[in-house]
Design a protein around this motif. Structure first.
Motif, PDB file in Angstrom:
ATOM      1  N   HIS A  85      43.943 -30.340 -82.105  1.00  0.00           N
ATOM      2  CA  HIS A  85      43.642 -29.986 -80.716  1.00  0.00           C
ATOM      3  C   HIS A  85      42.125 -30.011 -80.543  1.00  0.00           C
ATOM      4  N   SER A  86      41.645 -29.701 -79.339  1.00  0.00           N
ATOM      5  CA  SER A  86      40.203 -29.705 -79.070  1.00  0.00           C
ATOM      6  C   SER A  86      39.692 -28.335 -78.646  1.00  0.00           C
ATOM      7  N   GLN A  87      40.388 -27.293 -79.008  1.00  0.00           N
ATOM      8  CA  GLN A  87      39.987 -25.950 -78.610  1.00  0.00           C
ATOM      9  C   GLN A  87      38.926 -25.388 -79.554  1.00  0.00           C
ATOM     10  N   GLY A  88      38.066 -24.531 -79.008  1.00  0.00           N
ATOM     11  CA  GLY A  88      37.060 -23.864 -79.817  1.00  0.00           C
ATOM     12  C   GLY A  88      35.898 -24.730 -80.229  1.00  0.00           C
ATOM     13  N   GLU A  89      35.639 -25.812 -79.465  1.00  0.00           N
ATOM     14  CA  GLU A  89      34.592 -26.758 -79.849  1.00  0.00           C
ATOM     15  C   GLU A  89      33.397 -26.747 -78.898  1.00  0.00           C
ATOM     16  N   TYR A  90      33.620 -26.601 -77.597  1.00  0.00           N
ATOM     17  CA  TYR A  90      32.569 -26.516 -76.578  1.00  0.00           C
ATOM     18  C   TYR A  90      31.872 -27.840 -76.298  1.00  0.00           C
ATOM     19  N   VAL A  91      32.349 -28.924 -76.865  1.00  0.00           N
ATOM     20  CA  VAL A  91      31.971 -30.279 -76.455  1.00  0.00           C
ATOM     21  C   VAL A  91      33.284 -30.945 -76.089  1.00  0.00           C
ATOM     22  N   PHE A  92      33.480 -31.194 -74.820  1.00  0.00           N
ATOM     23  CA  PHE A  92      34.830 -31.412 -74.316  1.00  0.00           C
ATOM     24  C   PHE A  92      35.220 -32.888 -74.348  1.00  0.00           C
ATOM     25  N   ASP A  93      36.311 -33.167 -75.072  1.00  0.00           N
ATOM     26  CA  ASP A  93      36.834 -34.531 -75.153  1.00  0.00           C
ATOM     27  C   ASP A  93      38.287 -34.621 -74.703  1.00  0.00           C
ATOM     28  N   HIS A 176      26.126 -41.481 -79.216  1.00  0.00           N
ATOM     29  CA  HIS A 176      25.302 -40.309 -78.934  1.00  0.00           C
ATOM     30  C   HIS A 176      25.705 -39.689 -77.597  1.00  0.00           C
ATOM     31  N   ARG A 177      25.999 -38.394 -77.622  1.00  0.00           N
ATOM     32  CA  ARG A 177      26.352 -37.676 -76.395  1.00  0.00           C
ATOM     33  C   ARG A 177      25.375 -36.521 -76.186  1.00  0.00           C
ATOM     34  N   VAL A 178      25.064 -36.224 -74.941  1.00  0.00           N
ATOM     35  CA  VAL A 178      24.188 -35.099 -74.638  1.00  0.00           C
ATOM     36  C   VAL A 178      24.886 -34.135 -73.686  1.00  0.00           C
ATOM     37  N   ASP A 179      24.442 -32.907 -73.734  1.00  0.00           N
ATOM     38  CA  ASP A 179      24.929 -31.871 -72.817  1.00  0.00           C
ATOM     39  C   ASP A 179      23.766 -30.910 -72.581  1.00  0.00           C
ATOM     40  N   GLN A 180      24.058 -29.768 -72.031  1.00  0.00           N
ATOM     41  CA  GLN A 180      22.985 -28.865 -71.640  1.00  0.00           C
ATOM     42  C   GLN A 180      23.338 -27.411 -71.934  1.00  0.00           C
ATOM     43  N   ILE A 354      34.373 -43.504 -82.993  1.00  0.00           N
ATOM     44  CA  ILE A 354      35.690 -43.793 -82.425  1.00  0.00           C
ATOM     45  C   ILE A 354      36.285 -44.993 -83.155  1.00  0.00           C
ATOM     46  N   SER A 355      37.450 -44.793 -83.757  1.00  0.00           N
ATOM     47  CA  SER A 355      38.043 -45.855 -84.578  1.00  0.00           C
ATOM     48  C   SER A 355      38.527 -47.039 -83.748  1.00  0.00           C
ATOM     49  N   HIS A 356      39.166 -46.799 -82.618  1.00  0.00           N
ATOM     50  CA  HIS A 356      39.759 -47.869 -81.814  1.00  0.00           C
ATOM     51  C   HIS A 356      38.676 -48.561 -80.990  1.00  0.00           C
ATOM     52  N   PRO A 357      38.504 -49.885 -81.143  1.00  0.00           N
ATOM     53  CA  PRO A 357      37.411 -50.578 -80.441  1.00  0.00           C
ATOM     54  C   PRO A 357      37.465 -50.420 -78.924  1.00  0.00           C
ATOM     55  N   GLY A 358      38.660 -50.482 -78.345  1.00  0.00           N
ATOM     56  CA  GLY A 358      38.775 -50.355 -76.895  1.00  0.00           C
ATOM     57  C   GLY A 358      38.359 -48.976 -76.411  1.00  0.00           C
ATOM     58  N   LEU A 359      38.815 -47.943 -77.102  1.00  0.00           N
ATOM     59  CA  LEU A 359      38.424 -46.585 -76.729  1.00  0.00           C
ATOM     60  C   LEU A 359      36.928 -46.392 -76.947  1.00  0.00           C
ATOM     61  N   ALA A 360      36.392 -46.965 -78.019  1.00  0.00           N
ATOM     62  CA  ALA A 360      34.961 -46.832 -78.291  1.00  0.00           C
ATOM     63  C   ALA A 360      34.136 -47.434 -77.154  1.00  0.00           C
ATOM     64  N   ARG A 361      34.547 -48.581 -76.651  1.00  0.00           N
ATOM     65  CA  ARG A 361      33.807 -49.204 -75.539  1.00  0.00           C
ATOM     66  C   ARG A 361      33.872 -48.338 -74.287  1.00  0.00           C
ATOM     67  N   ALA A 362      35.043 -47.816 -73.999  1.00  0.00           N
ATOM     68  CA  ALA A 362      35.202 -46.973 -72.811  1.00  0.00           C
ATOM     69  C   ALA A 362      34.370 -45.694 -72.925  1.00  0.00           C
ATOM     70  N   VAL A 363      34.385 -45.076 -74.089  1.00  0.00           N
ATOM     71  CA  VAL A 363      33.611 -43.852 -74.290  1.00  0.00           C
ATOM     72  C   VAL A 363      32.114 -44.151 -74.214  1.00  0.00           C
ATOM     73  N   ALA A 364      31.669 -45.258 -74.800  1.00  0.00           N
ATOM     74  CA  ALA A 364      30.245 -45.614 -74.757  1.00  0.00           C
ATOM     75  C   ALA A 364      29.769 -45.789 -73.316  1.00  0.00           C
ATOM     76  N   ASP A 365      30.590 -46.433 -72.491  1.00  0.00           N
ATOM     77  CA  ASP A 365      30.238 -46.606 -71.076  1.00  0.00           C
ATOM     78  C   ASP A 365      30.147 -45.260 -70.372  1.00  0.00           C
ATOM     79  N   TYR A 366      31.107 -44.396 -70.641  1.00  0.00           N
ATOM     80  CA  TYR A 366      31.109 -43.065 -70.033  1.00  0.00           C
ATOM     81  C   TYR A 366      29.877 -42.266 -70.461  1.00  0.00           C
ATOM     82  N   LEU A 367      29.532 -42.322 -71.741  1.00  0.00           N
ATOM     83  CA  LEU A 367      28.414 -41.532 -72.246  1.00  0.00           C
ATOM     84  C   LEU A 367      27.081 -41.997 -71.664  1.00  0.00           C
TER      85      LEU A 367
END
Length: 395
Positions: A85-93, A176-180, A354-367
């Motif tokens: 799961h993604s709970q308790g991390e505070y960097v939201f995916d 690389h992801r940034v937050d505040q 990100i292991s999956h190339p398609g997901l990696a491209r989508a995440v890179a664009d979002y970031l």
């Protein structure tokens, strides 16, 4: 350090020697290198596991990476967990997970390299003093990718990473992801009066009024640390945590045993700010004391009083940092309300493979788009801080 090194996995900190782990930079007091960070200490990490807070049963299966020389001496380490799961991390995916699974992928399990339930920047790619630290960090980054592939995981996430480790992870193929967050910076203030003297007049008056109102119902504030942290005190604080955490999160992450263990192992690294009314404690906040910073973590109460949360969590932390000469206060995740109380916007960093190339491209664009938004928001907020013009330097 020789070229003959071994990378291996340990599933629990109980199997890692505290003395060996303490030789890694930042993990113990008194080192010449990185300032002490209590969250990467063996005492803190082992307490999370032994207390039942971060275990396989709660979705945190230890996969801690260790780098050893041929003689078995520890040269590097990284706290890692396979997560369901993604709970308790505070960097939201969560959005990444939902999108990938709608497209037919399987996001969980994933590899999480962080301090459970702790949104505080600190060293992640730990290397021992006196060795080729960059070589160790590079090997740890490569080891993360190999572990991700070996277990057929969707991704590996290294969160709340110091800026000087990001380049190593990017070179290894991490995104690389940034937050505040919002941090208070002690500009050499001799007293709280020196600090509020740097604020704009209207902000200064508002803070003074807020602090008076927080304690006007007969409330007094105590700082407890070291031997003050008895089991009776932990019982009271845990009641605050369960009451407020239960209402806020549904199921608080930390067990009662966790507090006993950290009280036993690292009491001098803990500051409880406790509010008393009518002869009993009614609220409190837990902070951890690092080599150059105070880290605010969570608070709770069994009575509601106006502005008491701000007093216990933010104003008292500033008072303590100034009194002890600490350089900054990190008051946890999110919270633009902290700005008016002297906490300025600071960029935090994380890295994602990100292991999956398609997901990696989508995440890179979002970031890429997210980074622009975070930068613009930070600039706007910094311009609207509480300080008089020219009083506060960018950090």
């Amino acid at each position: 350090m020789t070229e003959a090194i071994n990378i291996r996995i340990e599933h629990s900190f109980t199997s890692i020697s505290p003395a060996s782990w303490s030789r890694l930079a930042g993990a113990s007091k008194g080192q010449a290198g990185a300032p002490y960070n209590p969250f990467v200490s063996h005492a803190y990490l082992s307490a999370l596991e032994e207390s039942g807070s971060a275990t396989a049963e709660t979705g945190w299966l230890g996969q801690h990476l260790l780098i050893e020389e041929a003689d078995g001496s520890l040269r590097g380490g990284l706290a890692c967990y396979i997560k369901s799961h993604s709970q308790g991390e505070y960097v939201f995916d969560h959005g990444w997970a939902d999108a990938f699974e709608r497209a037919g992928g399987r996001y969980y399990p994933k590899l999480q390299c962080s301090i459970p339930f702790t949104p505080a920047t600190g060293p992640r790619l730990l290397a021992a003093e006196g060795c080729d630290q960059q070589m160790v960090r590079t090997a740890l980054a490569a080891g993360l990718k190999e572990l991700t592939r070996r277990h057929h995981l969707s991704s590996a996430h290294v969160t709340f990473v110091p800026g000087d480790e990001i380049a190593t992870l990017e070179q290894a193929g991490f995104l690389h992801r940034v937050d505040q967050q919002f941090h208070f910076f002690n500009e050499g203030y001799g007293s709280h009066g020196d600090f509020i003297g740097t604020l704009a007049s209207r902000k200064r008056k508002a803070l003074k009024k807020e602090r008076r109102a927080a304690v006007e119902n007969g409330i007094t504030i105590d700082w407890l640390t070291g031997r003050d942290l008895t089991e009776e005190i932990w019982d009271q604080f845990f009641a605050f945590y369960m009451d407020t955490g239960g209402r806020k999160w549904g199921r608080p992450y930390l067990t009662r045993a966790f507090y006993s263990l950290i009280g036993e192992r690292m009491a001098d690294d803990i500051l409880l700010v406790m509010a008393k009314r009518g002869g009993r404690y009614v609220a409190g906040a837990i902070n951890f004391i690092g080599g150059d910073a105070l880290y605010g973590r969570h608070w709770g109460c069994i009575e509601d009083h106006p502005f008491l949360h701000f007093e216990i969590c933010y104003h008292q932390a500033i008072d303590y940092a100034i009194a002890k000469g600490l350089k900054r206060v990190e008051a946890g995740a999110q919270g633009e309300h902290k700005l008016a109380r002297g906490y300025m916007p600071v960029t935090t960093h994380s890295a994602h493979f990100i292991s999956h190339p398609g997901l990696a491209r989508a995440v890179a664009d979002y970031l890429e788009r997210e980074r622009r938004d975070v930068e613009e928001t930070g600039e706007f907020l910094a311009e609207h801080g509480p300080f008089r013009k020219g009083e506060h330097q960018d950090n």
